[in-house]
Design an enzyme around this catalytic site. Structure first.
Site, mmCIF file in Angstrom:
data_model
loop_
_atom_site.group_PDB
_atom_site.id
_atom_site.type_symbol
_atom_site.label_atom_id
_atom_site.label_comp_id
_atom_site.label_asym_id
_atom_site.label_seq_id
_atom_site.Cartn_x
_atom_site.Cartn_y
_atom_site.Cartn_z
ATOM 1 C CG ASP A 170 -2.166 -0.802 1.002
ATOM 2 O OD1 ASP A 170 -2.323 -1.329 -0.111
ATOM 3 O OD2 ASP A 170 -2.966 -0.930 1.940
ATOM 4 C CG ASP B 30 -7.581 -10.309 12.402
ATOM 5 O OD1 ASP B 30 -8.229 -9.271 12.608
ATOM 6 O OD2 ASP B 30 -6.616 -10.640 13.111
HETATM 7 O O1 LIG Z 1 -2.976 0.579 4.879
HETATM 8 C C1 LIG Z 1 -2.451 -0.457 5.307
HETATM 9 C C2 LIG Z 1 -2.188 -0.670 6.679
HETATM 10 C C3 LIG Z 1 -1.604 -1.848 7.057
HETATM 11 N N1 LIG Z 1 -1.261 -2.791 6.127
HETATM 12 C C4 LIG Z 1 -0.619 -4.029 6.525
HETATM 13 O O2 LIG Z 1 -1.487 -4.758 7.347
HETATM 14 C C5 LIG Z 1 -0.724 -5.504 8.322
HETATM 15 C C6 LIG Z 1 -1.240 -5.241 9.703
HETATM 16 O O3 LIG Z 1 -1.018 -3.891 9.994
HETATM 17 P P1 LIG Z 1 -0.572 -3.403 11.428
HETATM 18 O O4 LIG Z 1 -0.166 -2.010 11.368
HETATM 19 O O5 LIG Z 1 0.317 -4.437 12.022
HETATM 20 O O6 LIG Z 1 -1.990 -3.405 12.079
HETATM 21 P P2 LIG Z 1 -2.424 -4.130 13.359
HETATM 22 O O7 LIG Z 1 -3.801 -3.617 13.666
HETATM 23 O O8 LIG Z 1 -1.431 -4.046 14.425
HETATM 24 O O9 LIG Z 1 -2.505 -5.647 12.858
HETATM 25 C C7 LIG Z 1 -2.899 -6.669 13.722
HETATM 26 O O10 LIG Z 1 -4.298 -6.599 13.907
HETATM 27 C C8 LIG Z 1 -5.049 -6.707 12.706
HETATM 28 C C9 LIG Z 1 -6.521 -6.533 13.075
HETATM 29 O O11 LIG Z 1 -6.908 -7.479 14.039
HETATM 30 C C10 LIG Z 1 -4.745 -8.045 12.040
HETATM 31 O O12 LIG Z 1 -5.414 -8.118 10.796
HETATM 32 C C11 LIG Z 1 -3.255 -8.174 11.770
HETATM 33 O O13 LIG Z 1 -2.961 -9.459 11.271
HETATM 34 C C12 LIG Z 1 -2.491 -7.970 13.070
HETATM 35 O O14 LIG Z 1 -1.097 -7.927 12.789
HETATM 36 C C13 LIG Z 1 0.727 -5.064 8.161
HETATM 37 O O15 LIG Z 1 1.417 -6.058 7.438
HETATM 38 C C14 LIG Z 1 0.614 -3.780 7.359
HETATM 39 O O16 LIG Z 1 1.729 -3.582 6.533
HETATM 40 C C15 LIG Z 1 -1.514 -2.595 4.801
HETATM 41 O O17 LIG Z 1 -1.203 -3.445 3.957
HETATM 42 N N2 LIG Z 1 -2.100 -1.427 4.418
#
Ligand SMILES: O=c1ccn([C@@H]2O[C@H](COP(=O)(O)OP(=O)(O)O[C@H]3O[C@H](CO)[C@@H](O)[C@H](O)[C@H]3O)[C@@H](O)[C@H]2O)c(=O)[nH]1
Length: 361
Positions: free
Chosen positions: A143, A295
């Site tokens: 992204d 998720d």
């Molecule tokens: O615009 C975006 C924002 C994030 N991501 C990706 O999405 C993943 C998760 O993003 P993160 O910033 O880690 O968000 P979190 O909310 O901390 O993610 C956790 O919580 C999410 C919601 O429960 C789950 O989907 C994820 O697997 C888990 O890592 C990462 O690989 C990011 O690179 C994108 O591809 N595009």
């Protein structure tokens, strides 16, 4: 299978018990403040507090009650876990022909927080999974539209031609190259191959690191790799911030070798974000959209459709990730999760059907 060591398990129970005690103390203190204020403070001081801070206190109490209930509910899964193990060979022997096709999406958004070498390690490790290769498709979504991540992917697509056969030949259990080379010793009958693949990995890593240090791809490198020209034509403005969204199918080497027209068209479609229009994407297929904890909502709907889940915690970690390490990003993350959970609680996917009056659509 039960946890044989037991030590961590016991300490987590002790930790839970001490947290519960702290929680009950806070609740008791708030109840006393609300119902027997004279017990805590002299009446003059107390009146002063109630008049000046009443709303703040009520807000605090609501937050603490919610936090406490939420915490108690989450203990159910942690209090008495059952440790299971899998029998992969039985699965292969009995069901290999029936194994379904699997699409794996690796998502990234920010090359600073998620360094390109780490992203490529992730892609390489899922591509080397012990699963019939013709049934696995791996996609990388960026992204952030980072050219450094794309460059890392180009290098990774060359390295994987050596890495995947190596993993298959030596039945490598940690198919993530960074993890493998940080701990492994050469396999007994393959020290030369080990040294050579390690050298290729180090070379790839150094090249990615040097463009990361420079903060971008030089014109010279761009000309050297004509994949950049194709990539730039796929990338499309994504939203008002002019982010670019990029999808790249990683384990289809035709993309890099033959530039097949039909694949290019399919990728353009994918990158334009219209591929799911008038399809079951987001409903019957793939992740559910429109929720910060996609998720969780997808998991609930899978369960709703009759699937059962079991707790499985393998000794060797299945995934390693990047978690926030300072307060501000942690608060932002938790706010996002809480907002997403609340949204689910008030939606038709709520596990609590008494919230039914909030059902949407
Ligand atoms: O615009 C975006 C924002 C994030 N991501 C990706 O999405 C993943 C998760 O993003 P993160 O910033 O880690 O968000 P979190 O909310 O901390 O993610 C956790 O919580 C999410 C919601 O429960 C789950 O989907 C994820 O697997 C888990 O890592 C990462 O690989 C990011 O690179 C994108 O591809 N595009």
């Amino acid at each position: 299978m039960r946890n044989e060591g037991g030590a961590l398990f016991e300490s987590s129970r002790a930790f839970a018990a001490s947290t519960l005690l702290a929680l009950l103390s806070v609740w008791l203190y708030r109840c006393m403040y609300l119902f027997c204020p004279s017990f805590l403070l002299t009446s003059t001081l107390n009146d002063h507090r109630i008049h000046n801070h009443g709303l703040v206190w009520i807000g605090m109490i609501a937050a603490e009650v919610w936090f406490g209930l939420y915490w108690i509910l989450t203990q159910a899964a942690r209090w008495n876990p059952i440790y299971r193990r899998t029998f992969k060979d039985n699965l292969t022997n009995r069901h290999e022909k029936e194994l379904p096709g699997v699409d794996i999406f690796v998502c990234t958004a920010n090359p600073t927080i998620e360094p390109p070498i780490m992203v490529i390690n992730t892609v390489l490790s899922v591509m080397a999974y012990d699963y019939p290769s013709q049934k696995v498709s791996v996609y990388l979504s960026d992204d952030g539209g980072s050219d450094i991540t794309f460059y890392a992917l180009i290098l990774g697509s060359t390295f994987d031609k050596h890495w995947i056969p190596y993993c298959k030949k030596f039945k490598v259990e940690s198919p993530c190259p960074a993890a493998y080379f940080s701990t492994s010793v050469p396999p007994p009958a393959g020290s030369e191959e080990w040294a050579s693949i390690r050298e290729s990995y180090e070379e790839m890593k150094n090249r990615i690191q040097s463009v990361t240090d420079l903060g971008g791809i030089s014109e010279e490198l761009r000309l050297e790799h004509n994949e950049f020209t194709q990539w730039e034509s796929f990338s499309s403005p994504h939203n008002n911030e002019s982010k670019k969204e990029n999808w790249t199918k990683c384990n289809d080497h035709r993309y890099f070798q033959e530039n097949a027209y039909d694949l290019e068209e399919r990728l353009k479609d994918l990158a334009s974000c219209t591929f799911e229009k008038d399809t079951e994407w987001g409903n019957e297929v793939g992740l559910k959209y429109g929720c910060a904890v996609e998720d969780v909502i997808t998991g609930l709907s899978i369960k709703y459709n009759g699937w059962k889940s079991v707790y499985y915690k393998p000794e060797r970690k299945g995934f390693l990730g990047v978690a926030p390490t300072s307060l501000y990003p942690t608060l932002v993350q938790h706010k996002r999760w809480s907002g997403g959970d609340l949204q689910i609680l008030l939606s038709k996917y709520s596990p609590d059907s008494s919230i039914i009056w909030f059902w949407k659509d």
